[in-house]
Structure formats: structure tokens, C-alpha cells
Design a protein around this motif. Sequence first.
Motif, short mmCIF file in Angstrom:
data_model
loop_
_atom_site.label_atom_id
_atom_site.label_comp_id
_atom_site.label_asym_id
_atom_site.label_seq_id
_atom_site.Cartn_x
_atom_site.Cartn_y
_atom_site.Cartn_z
N GLY A 210 -2.44 12.60 -1.04
CA GLY A 210 -2.15 12.22 0.35
C GLY A 210 -3.34 11.54 0.99
N ARG A 211 -3.22 11.41 2.31
CA ARG A 211 -4.25 10.69 3.08
C ARG A 211 -5.62 11.37 2.99
N GLY A 212 -5.61 12.67 2.62
CA GLY A 212 -6.88 13.40 2.48
C GLY A 212 -7.77 12.81 1.41
N LYS A 237 4.00 9.29 2.08
CA LYS A 237 4.46 8.01 2.63
C LYS A 237 3.32 7.17 3.22
N PRO A 238 2.43 7.78 4.06
CA PRO A 238 1.38 6.93 4.64
C PRO A 238 0.50 6.27 3.58
N VAL A 239 0.37 6.94 2.44
CA VAL A 239 -0.45 6.38 1.36
C VAL A 239 0.19 5.11 0.79
N VAL A 251 7.08 10.06 -2.39
CA VAL A 251 8.10 11.10 -2.45
C VAL A 251 8.38 11.66 -1.05
N GLY A 252 9.59 12.16 -0.89
CA GLY A 252 9.95 12.74 0.41
C GLY A 252 11.32 12.30 0.85
N GLN A 253 11.60 12.59 2.10
CA GLN A 253 12.91 12.30 2.69
C GLN A 253 13.28 10.82 2.55
N THR A 254 12.30 9.95 2.76
CA THR A 254 12.58 8.51 2.70
C THR A 254 12.13 7.91 1.36
N GLY A 267 -4.62 16.97 -0.83
CA GLY A 267 -4.89 16.27 0.44
C GLY A 267 -3.62 15.79 1.12
N ILE A 268 -2.55 16.58 1.00
CA ILE A 268 -1.28 16.27 1.69
C ILE A 268 -1.00 17.40 2.66
N SER A 269 -0.66 17.06 3.92
CA SER A 269 -0.53 18.11 4.94
C SER A 269 0.69 18.99 4.72
N GLY A 270 1.79 18.38 4.19
CA GLY A 270 3.02 19.17 4.00
C GLY A 270 3.97 19.01 5.18
N ALA A 271 4.04 17.79 5.70
CA ALA A 271 5.00 17.49 6.78
C ALA A 271 6.42 17.71 6.24
N ILE A 272 7.33 18.06 7.15
CA ILE A 272 8.70 18.41 6.74
C ILE A 272 9.36 17.27 5.95
N GLN A 273 9.03 16.03 6.32
CA GLN A 273 9.65 14.90 5.62
C GLN A 273 9.13 14.79 4.19
N HIS A 274 7.89 15.20 3.96
CA HIS A 274 7.36 15.19 2.59
C HIS A 274 7.99 16.34 1.80
N LEU A 275 8.04 17.52 2.43
CA LEU A 275 8.58 18.71 1.74
C LEU A 275 10.03 18.49 1.32
N VAL A 286 -1.17 23.70 -4.03
CA VAL A 286 -1.68 22.87 -2.92
C VAL A 286 -3.20 22.94 -2.86
N ILE A 287 -3.83 21.77 -2.78
CA ILE A 287 -5.29 21.71 -2.59
C ILE A 287 -5.51 20.99 -1.26
N ASN A 288 -6.08 21.72 -0.30
CA ASN A 288 -6.26 21.14 1.04
C ASN A 288 -7.45 21.84 1.70
N LYS A 289 -8.25 21.08 2.43
CA LYS A 289 -9.44 21.72 3.02
C LYS A 289 -9.11 22.48 4.31
N VAL A 304 -8.00 26.43 -0.91
CA VAL A 304 -8.56 25.86 0.32
C VAL A 304 -9.92 25.30 -0.06
N GLY A 305 -10.02 23.97 -0.04
CA GLY A 305 -11.28 23.36 -0.44
C GLY A 305 -11.20 21.85 -0.37
N ASP A 306 -12.36 21.24 -0.50
CA ASP A 306 -12.46 19.78 -0.45
C ASP A 306 -12.01 19.20 -1.79
N ALA A 307 -11.04 18.29 -1.73
CA ALA A 307 -10.50 17.70 -2.97
C ALA A 307 -11.61 17.07 -3.82
N PHE A 308 -12.64 16.55 -3.14
CA PHE A 308 -13.70 15.86 -3.89
C PHE A 308 -14.60 16.85 -4.65
N GLU A 309 -14.48 18.13 -4.30
CA GLU A 309 -15.21 19.15 -5.07
C GLU A 309 -14.27 19.84 -6.06
P1 FAD Z 1 -1.95 13.58 6.79
O1 FAD Z 1 -0.92 14.14 7.66
O2 FAD Z 1 -3.01 12.74 7.43
O3 FAD Z 1 -2.64 14.82 6.04
C1 FAD Z 1 -3.77 14.72 5.23
C2 FAD Z 1 -4.10 16.11 4.73
O4 FAD Z 1 -5.23 16.04 3.89
C3 FAD Z 1 -4.47 17.09 5.86
O5 FAD Z 1 -3.72 18.30 5.72
C4 FAD Z 1 -5.94 17.36 5.66
O6 FAD Z 1 -6.32 18.69 5.99
C5 FAD Z 1 -6.12 17.12 4.20
N1 FAD Z 1 -7.44 16.67 3.81
C6 FAD Z 1 -8.24 15.76 4.45
N2 FAD Z 1 -9.39 15.58 3.76
C7 FAD Z 1 -9.31 16.38 2.67
C8 FAD Z 1 -10.18 16.65 1.59
N3 FAD Z 1 -11.35 16.01 1.46
N4 FAD Z 1 -9.79 17.55 0.63
C9 FAD Z 1 -8.59 18.20 0.74
N5 FAD Z 1 -7.72 18.00 1.75
C10 FAD Z 1 -8.08 17.08 2.70
N6 FAD Z 1 6.08 11.44 4.59
C11 FAD Z 1 6.19 11.57 3.27
O7 FAD Z 1 5.23 11.95 2.58
N7 FAD Z 1 7.38 11.27 2.67
C12 FAD Z 1 8.47 10.84 3.35
O8 FAD Z 1 9.50 10.57 2.74
C13 FAD Z 1 8.36 10.69 4.74
N8 FAD Z 1 9.43 10.26 5.46
C14 FAD Z 1 9.30 10.20 6.83
C15 FAD Z 1 10.42 9.85 7.59
C16 FAD Z 1 10.32 9.80 8.96
C17 FAD Z 1 11.55 9.42 9.77
C18 FAD Z 1 9.10 10.11 9.60
C19 FAD Z 1 9.00 10.07 11.12
C20 FAD Z 1 7.99 10.44 8.87
C21 FAD Z 1 8.07 10.49 7.47
N9 FAD Z 1 6.98 10.84 6.69
C22 FAD Z 1 7.11 10.99 5.35
C23 FAD Z 1 5.63 11.00 7.27
C24 FAD Z 1 5.28 12.46 7.51
O9 FAD Z 1 5.77 12.88 8.76
C25 FAD Z 1 3.74 12.67 7.49
O10 FAD Z 1 3.16 11.84 8.45
C26 FAD Z 1 3.10 12.37 6.14
O11 FAD Z 1 3.78 13.08 5.12
C27 FAD Z 1 1.64 12.78 6.16
O12 FAD Z 1 1.03 12.31 4.98
P2 FAD Z 1 -0.29 13.03 4.47
O13 FAD Z 1 -0.05 14.49 4.37
O14 FAD Z 1 -0.75 12.30 3.26
O15 FAD Z 1 -1.37 12.69 5.61
#
Ligand code: FAD
Length: 321
Positions: A210-212, A237-239, A251-254, A267-275, A286-289, A304-309
Motif C-alpha cells: 500500500g501507500r505505506g 487502489k491509490p497505489v 485489489v478491492g471493491q473496485t 503498509g495498507i491501512s485496511g479501508a473497507i473498500q480494500h477489505l 498485516v505489517i503496519n507501523k 506492528v513495525g516499519d515495513a522498511f525494517e
Molecule cells: P493509506 O490509507 O494511505 O494507508 C497507508 C498505511 O500504511 C497506513 O495504515 C500507515 O500506517 C501505513 N504505513 C505508512 N508507512 C509505513 C511503513 N513505513 N511501514 C508500515 N506501514 C506503514 N481501495 C482499495 O485498496 N481497493 C479498492 O477497490 C478501493 N475501492 C474504492 C472505492 C471507492 C468508491 C472509494 C471511495 C475508495 C476506494 N478505495 C479502494 C480506497 C480506500 O478507501 C483507501 O483509500 C485505500 O484502500 C487506502 O490505501 P492504502 O491503505 O494503501 O493507503
Amino acid sequence: MSVLIYAENAGGKFKKSIFEAISYARAIADQNNTSLTAVSIGNVDAAELALLGKYGADKVLNVSGDKLKDFVNQAYASIIAEAAKKEGSAVVVLSNTFSGRGLAPRVGVKLEAGVADGVVALPVQEGGSFKVKKTAFSGKAFAIVELTSAIKVIALVPNSYKVVETGGTAQVEDFSVESKASDFKAMIKEIVRSSDKVSLPDAEIVVSGGRGLKGPENWGMIEELASLLGAATACSKPVSDAGWRPHSEHVGQTGIAVSPNLYIAVGISGAIQHLAGVSSSKVIVVINKDPEAPFFKVADYGIVGDAFEVLPKLIAAVKEY
Ligand code: FAD
């Protein structure tokens, strides 16, 4: 009654998900003391067709021809329905793939059958009805639905039933169906990306970022871990929106819904759309800091930790193992 399975091929080869669906259909046939017929559409050679017997089909109906080489929803649905009528099938099983999900309702209409897609377990049979467990609300929940129609169409989610090799031999019979011109009105040509990577929808292990991970330059760690584990790579998705990874990995809802035995989220937060796209995974790591990241609520194991470590240590440990 008999059971029919649609043996979908990709470029003339059957994927693991089809052997799962055959094993599943075989179990239903055995519960009802009946036979299992597989229908194959497109150009599949004899050696590949023989595999259908090895995994439990008693008979194979082989529908070949260049016109049917690429997937055509209406034409394929007509063939499957005609095959079911010929065999007197009361149950039709498909794999819950992209094409399987498109075919199930069309076959259902043609056979006046009850349809359940996203199915994850064998049906519980009571009298003439089937109670089936299926995913609901984009994979956020499971529902038990009851099919009371005389004919039932079931689409089985990949990785939800084990492959059982019966070692049998199937009798192969050529079969043809008079297609209507209207069946070929809409055709989708499959675009195949040449790659030796594990295909995401069929993968037993998925390593997802993920974005992490901060940027595409850091994906080497994800790819290395995936390669060591024989896993497919995926992302949030944001990636893929940011162009860090191709959209085919989202992967995810869309995006794509996956159901691997192991899903490692880094580094994925676990938003409902991803789950929504990953919650049918058997084991989630799950690996997340951030200890408050929502993904930990559905994780079987969490770090619970930094992905880069954490990732370099995990890669080193897997290499040592
Ligand atoms: P972020 O929310 O930015 O989370 C990044 C995570 O990385 C954070 O939890 C943070 O603590 C962690 N992190 C940061 N740095 C580190 C590090 N160094 N080491 C470890 N952890 C770290 N999303 C999808 O994925 N799939 C979908 O199909 C999808 N469909 C959507 C549909 C709709 C209609 C909408 C509105 C949204 C949709 N989304 C979807 C987007 C979704 O809501 C989230 O915004 C998205 O999943 C967040 O992506 P993310 O977890 O990579 O990024």
C-alpha cells in the motif's frame, strides 16, 4: 439427474481453479450417486482434456472450432445450457472467474435455474433444495441462500475447495450446438500479458503493498518476497491510481477480488473498500507501523513495525528457511 461442470480454459490450458470446481462438482455427484460431465469449449488438445477425467469427470463434451476460440458470453452460455439439457443435469457448476460470473446468470435464465455465485462451500441438501454459503456485499459478509429450483447453477470461488485427484479416465465426445448470429453480437477478445509471474486471481499466496511503501522504487522488497514464496503481487487502489503499480494488481471493491490461502498486506491501512476484495483469504498477515490500523482487526497475524525494517528481515528469514 447428473452434474455438469463448465471446464473453462485459458489458451487451451485448464487452470487450478477448474480442477477445484471439478472436485467440488464430483463431490456433489457422489452425494447424489450420479455422474459428472465436463463441457469444454474452444480448442483444447486431447492431453489436456484427459486431465478432466483425472480430476473426476466421467465424460467430456468437447465443443471446438475457431469461432469459439475466444470467450463469447452468449454463445458459451447457449452451449453450456444445451449440454446441461443433453445430459439431464440438475446442477451446473462453474468457477467464479470473470467469465464464470458472466455466464452463471445467462445459463440460469436459459435453464430456468436458481443461481448462486461467489459460493465457498459444498451445499447442504434438503429434499430437492440446496442451501449454499456465498459471499455477499462485495465479500464483506457471507450469506446462506436456498436454491429451491429443479436446476441449480453454482459458481465456486477459486481457492475455496481442495483439488482431489481421482485418477479416472473420461470418455471424450465431440459436441456441437447450432449457434445463432445474435450469440456473436458482442465479443470480448482476451488480452494476454506475457509474463511468467503468478496470476493474481488464481494465486495461493499474495504479497500486497500500500501507500505505506512510499513509492514504486520500494517495490523490489514486495517482488522479492513474492518470488521467494511463489506468490502473486498486488496493491491498494491509490497505489495503482498513482501509477506505482499496474491496475491489474489493484485489489478491492473496485478491483480484483482474491481468495488466497495467505494474504500478506504491507503498509495498507485496511479501508473497507480494500477489505471487500481480500476478506475471503484464509490467513491474513498485516505489517503496519500504526497499531490502530483497521487491517489489524481482520488479521490472523499482525506485525506492528516499519515495513522498511520488517520486510528485509522477513526476506532473510524466508531465504534461510
Ligand atoms: P493509506 O490509507 O494511505 O494507508 C497507508 C498505511 O500504511 C497506513 O495504515 C500507515 O500506517 C501505513 N504505513 C505508512 N508507512 C509505513 C511503513 N513505513 N511501514 C508500515 N506501514 C506503514 N481501495 C482499495 O485498496 N481497493 C479498492 O477497490 C478501493 N475501492 C474504492 C472505492 C471507492 C468508491 C472509494 C471511495 C475508495 C476506494 N478505495 C479502494 C480506497 C480506500 O478507501 C483507501 O483509500 C485505500 O484502500 C487506502 O490505501 P492504502 O491503505 O494503501 O493507503
